[in-house]
Design an enzyme around this catalytic site. Structure first.
Site, PDB file in Angstrom:
ATOM      1  N   LYS A   1      -0.338  -8.253 -85.254  1.00  0.00           N
ATOM      2  CA  LYS A   1      -0.028  -7.118 -84.375  1.00  0.00           C
ATOM      3  C   LYS A   1      -1.214  -6.695 -83.517  1.00  0.00           C
ATOM      4  O   LYS A   1      -1.040  -6.400 -82.337  1.00  0.00           O
ATOM      5  CB  LYS A   1       0.549  -5.943 -85.167  1.00  0.00           C
ATOM      6  CG  LYS A   1      -0.331  -5.370 -86.229  1.00  0.00           C
ATOM      7  CD  LYS A   1       0.433  -4.388 -87.112  1.00  0.00           C
ATOM      8  CE  LYS A   1      -0.417  -3.928 -88.253  1.00  0.00           C
ATOM      9  NZ  LYS A   1      -0.752  -4.996 -89.215  1.00  0.00           N
ATOM     10  N   SER A   2      -2.413  -6.655 -84.054  1.00  0.00           N
ATOM     11  CA  SER A   2      -3.571  -6.220 -83.263  1.00  0.00           C
ATOM     12  C   SER A   2      -3.899  -7.209 -82.148  1.00  0.00           C
ATOM     13  O   SER A   2      -4.152  -6.802 -81.010  1.00  0.00           O
ATOM     14  CB  SER A   2      -4.795  -6.010 -84.155  1.00  0.00           C
ATOM     15  OG  SER A   2      -4.620  -4.881 -84.979  1.00  0.00           O
TER      16      SER A   2
ATOM     17  N   ASP B   1      -5.687   1.578 -82.172  1.00  0.00           N
ATOM     18  CA  ASP B   1      -5.583   0.698 -83.338  1.00  0.00           C
ATOM     19  C   ASP B   1      -6.315   1.365 -84.501  1.00  0.00           C
ATOM     20  O   ASP B   1      -7.539   1.371 -84.535  1.00  0.00           O
ATOM     21  CB  ASP B   1      -6.186  -0.665 -83.014  1.00  0.00           C
ATOM     22  CG  ASP B   1      -5.764  -1.749 -83.991  1.00  0.00           C
ATOM     23  OD1 ASP B   1      -5.061  -1.447 -84.966  1.00  0.00           O
ATOM     24  OD2 ASP B   1      -6.159  -2.907 -83.773  1.00  0.00           O
TER      25      ASP B   1
ATOM     26  N   GLY C   1       4.129  -4.021 -87.658  1.00  0.00           N
ATOM     27  CA  GLY C   1       4.248  -5.227 -88.484  1.00  0.00           C
ATOM     28  C   GLY C   1       3.475  -5.029 -89.762  1.00  0.00           C
ATOM     29  O   GLY C   1       2.830  -3.997 -89.966  1.00  0.00           O
TER      30      GLY C   1
ATOM     31  N   ARG D   1     -13.419  -8.691 -79.262  1.00  0.00           N
ATOM     32  CA  ARG D   1     -13.231  -7.976 -77.993  1.00  0.00           C
ATOM     33  C   ARG D   1     -14.353  -8.333 -77.032  1.00  0.00           C
ATOM     34  O   ARG D   1     -15.506  -8.433 -77.401  1.00  0.00           O
ATOM     35  CB  ARG D   1     -13.218  -6.468 -78.237  1.00  0.00           C
ATOM     36  CG  ARG D   1     -12.012  -6.006 -79.014  1.00  0.00           C
ATOM     37  CD  ARG D   1     -11.789  -4.529 -78.896  1.00  0.00           C
ATOM     38  NE  ARG D   1     -12.867  -3.683 -79.340  1.00  0.00           N
ATOM     39  CZ  ARG D   1     -13.000  -3.204 -80.572  1.00  0.00           C
ATOM     40  NH1 ARG D   1     -12.135  -3.512 -81.512  1.00  0.00           N
ATOM     41  NH2 ARG D   1     -13.995  -2.416 -80.865  1.00  0.00           N
TER      42      ARG D   1
ATOM     43  N   HIS E   1     -12.965  -7.119 -85.764  1.00  0.00           N
ATOM     44  CA  HIS E   1     -12.203  -6.629 -84.607  1.00  0.00           C
ATOM     45  C   HIS E   1     -13.117  -6.492 -83.393  1.00  0.00           C
ATOM     46  O   HIS E   1     -12.747  -6.883 -82.284  1.00  0.00           O
ATOM     47  CB  HIS E   1     -11.565  -5.264 -84.932  1.00  0.00           C
ATOM     48  CG  HIS E   1     -10.207  -5.353 -85.529  1.00  0.00           C
ATOM     49  ND1 HIS E   1      -9.088  -4.949 -84.865  1.00  0.00           N
ATOM     50  CD2 HIS E   1      -9.786  -5.794 -86.742  1.00  0.00           C
ATOM     51  CE1 HIS E   1      -8.033  -5.134 -85.636  1.00  0.00           C
ATOM     52  NE2 HIS E   1      -8.431  -5.643 -86.781  1.00  0.00           N
TER      53      HIS E   1
ATOM     54  N   THR F   1      -9.478   3.903 -84.792  1.00  0.00           N
ATOM     55  CA  THR F   1      -9.329   5.007 -85.743  1.00  0.00           C
ATOM     56  C   THR F   1      -9.953   4.708 -87.104  1.00  0.00           C
ATOM     57  O   THR F   1     -10.031   5.597 -87.944  1.00  0.00           O
ATOM     58  CB  THR F   1      -7.838   5.345 -85.949  1.00  0.00           C
ATOM     59  OG1 THR F   1      -7.174   4.207 -86.487  1.00  0.00           O
ATOM     60  CG2 THR F   1      -7.187   5.774 -84.644  1.00  0.00           C
TER      61      THR F   1
ATOM     62  N   ARG G   1      -1.794  -8.502 -91.538  1.00  0.00           N
ATOM     63  CA  ARG G   1      -2.076  -9.847 -91.024  1.00  0.00           C
ATOM     64  C   ARG G   1      -0.873 -10.474 -90.324  1.00  0.00           C
ATOM     65  O   ARG G   1      -0.686 -11.683 -90.345  1.00  0.00           O
ATOM     66  CB  ARG G   1      -2.572 -10.763 -92.147  1.00  0.00           C
ATOM     67  CG  ARG G   1      -3.877 -10.324 -92.760  1.00  0.00           C
ATOM     68  CD  ARG G   1      -5.010 -10.573 -91.774  1.00  0.00           C
ATOM     69  NE  ARG G   1      -6.273 -10.080 -92.273  1.00  0.00           N
ATOM     70  CZ  ARG G   1      -6.923  -9.049 -91.750  1.00  0.00           C
ATOM     71  NH1 ARG G   1      -6.418  -8.381 -90.739  1.00  0.00           N
ATOM     72  NH2 ARG G   1      -8.070  -8.663 -92.222  1.00  0.00           N
ATOM     73  N   SER G   2      -0.073  -9.646 -89.676  1.00  0.00           N
ATOM     74  CA  SER G   2       1.110 -10.141 -88.969  1.00  0.00           C
ATOM     75  C   SER G   2       0.794 -10.573 -87.544  1.00  0.00           C
ATOM     76  O   SER G   2       1.655 -11.135 -86.870  1.00  0.00           O
ATOM     77  CB  SER G   2       2.190  -9.062 -88.949  1.00  0.00           C
ATOM     78  OG  SER G   2       1.756  -7.943 -88.201  1.00  0.00           O
TER      79      SER G   2
END
Length: 167
Positions: free
Chosen positions: A15-16, A82, A9, A54, A50, A35, A12-13
């Site tokens: 996806k993550s 990711d 995507g 988690r 991110h 990564t 800011r879609s």
């Protein structure tokens, strides 16, 4: 063959976030293979955001270059990578042979026992970049995404936070 999922995507879609949820559905603890490299304050803040979302069900592995190695080392539980486009950036800026690395990654996938969820950016929907490096990156990302999508059992395109099954 392991269950391979590719989530793609735009920026800011969603996806993550989607990929994280799908990975945890496959089992916990899960391995988060990051990564990204923090080259500046803005990227450092993105990485921190991110990490903050988690929970304890994640084991994080920072690996900017050798995805094949870390995928083999973590082949005991579900993995989330990711993201592939940051990995590609690291390879290209490090003047590594991205094509050989990408083909080695795809060749490794059938040998893995545990599921892998890949996140990648769809960069080919915009304008033609005005410089050679950006055009080379766009083209390389397109090829990388095609190769991983061909090997994947499922491909999801995220748009405005909504997942759409492509494969």
């Amino acid at each position: 063959m392991a269950r391979i999922l590719l989530v793609t995507g735009g920026a800011r879609s969603g996806k993550s976030t989607y990929a994280e949820a799908r990975t945890l559905e496959l089992g916990t603890p899960a391995h988060y293979i990051a990564t990204a490299q923090a080259w500046d304050d803005e990227m450092e803040a993105r990485i921190a955001a991110h990490q903050a979302r988690r929970g304890p069900e994640w084991v994080t592995h920072a690996e900017p270059l050798d995805l094949v190695k870390v995928l083999r080392e973590t082949d005991t539980a579900p993995r989330l990578v990711d993201c592939l486009t940051l990995w590609l950036t690291n390879l290209m800026l490090g003047e590594k042979d991205w094509e050989t690395a990408a083909k080695a990654l795809v060749a490794t996938l059938p040998d893995l026992a545990s599921p892998v969820v890949f996140v990648t950016n769809e960069v080919g929907l915009g304008i033609v970049p005005d410089n050679r490096l950006a055009r080379d990156f766009r083209d390389a990302a397109g090829y990388l995404n095609q190769w991983v999508a061909a090997a994947a059992d499922e491909v999801i395109l995220t748009v405005a936070g909504l997942p759409m099954k492509v494969k």
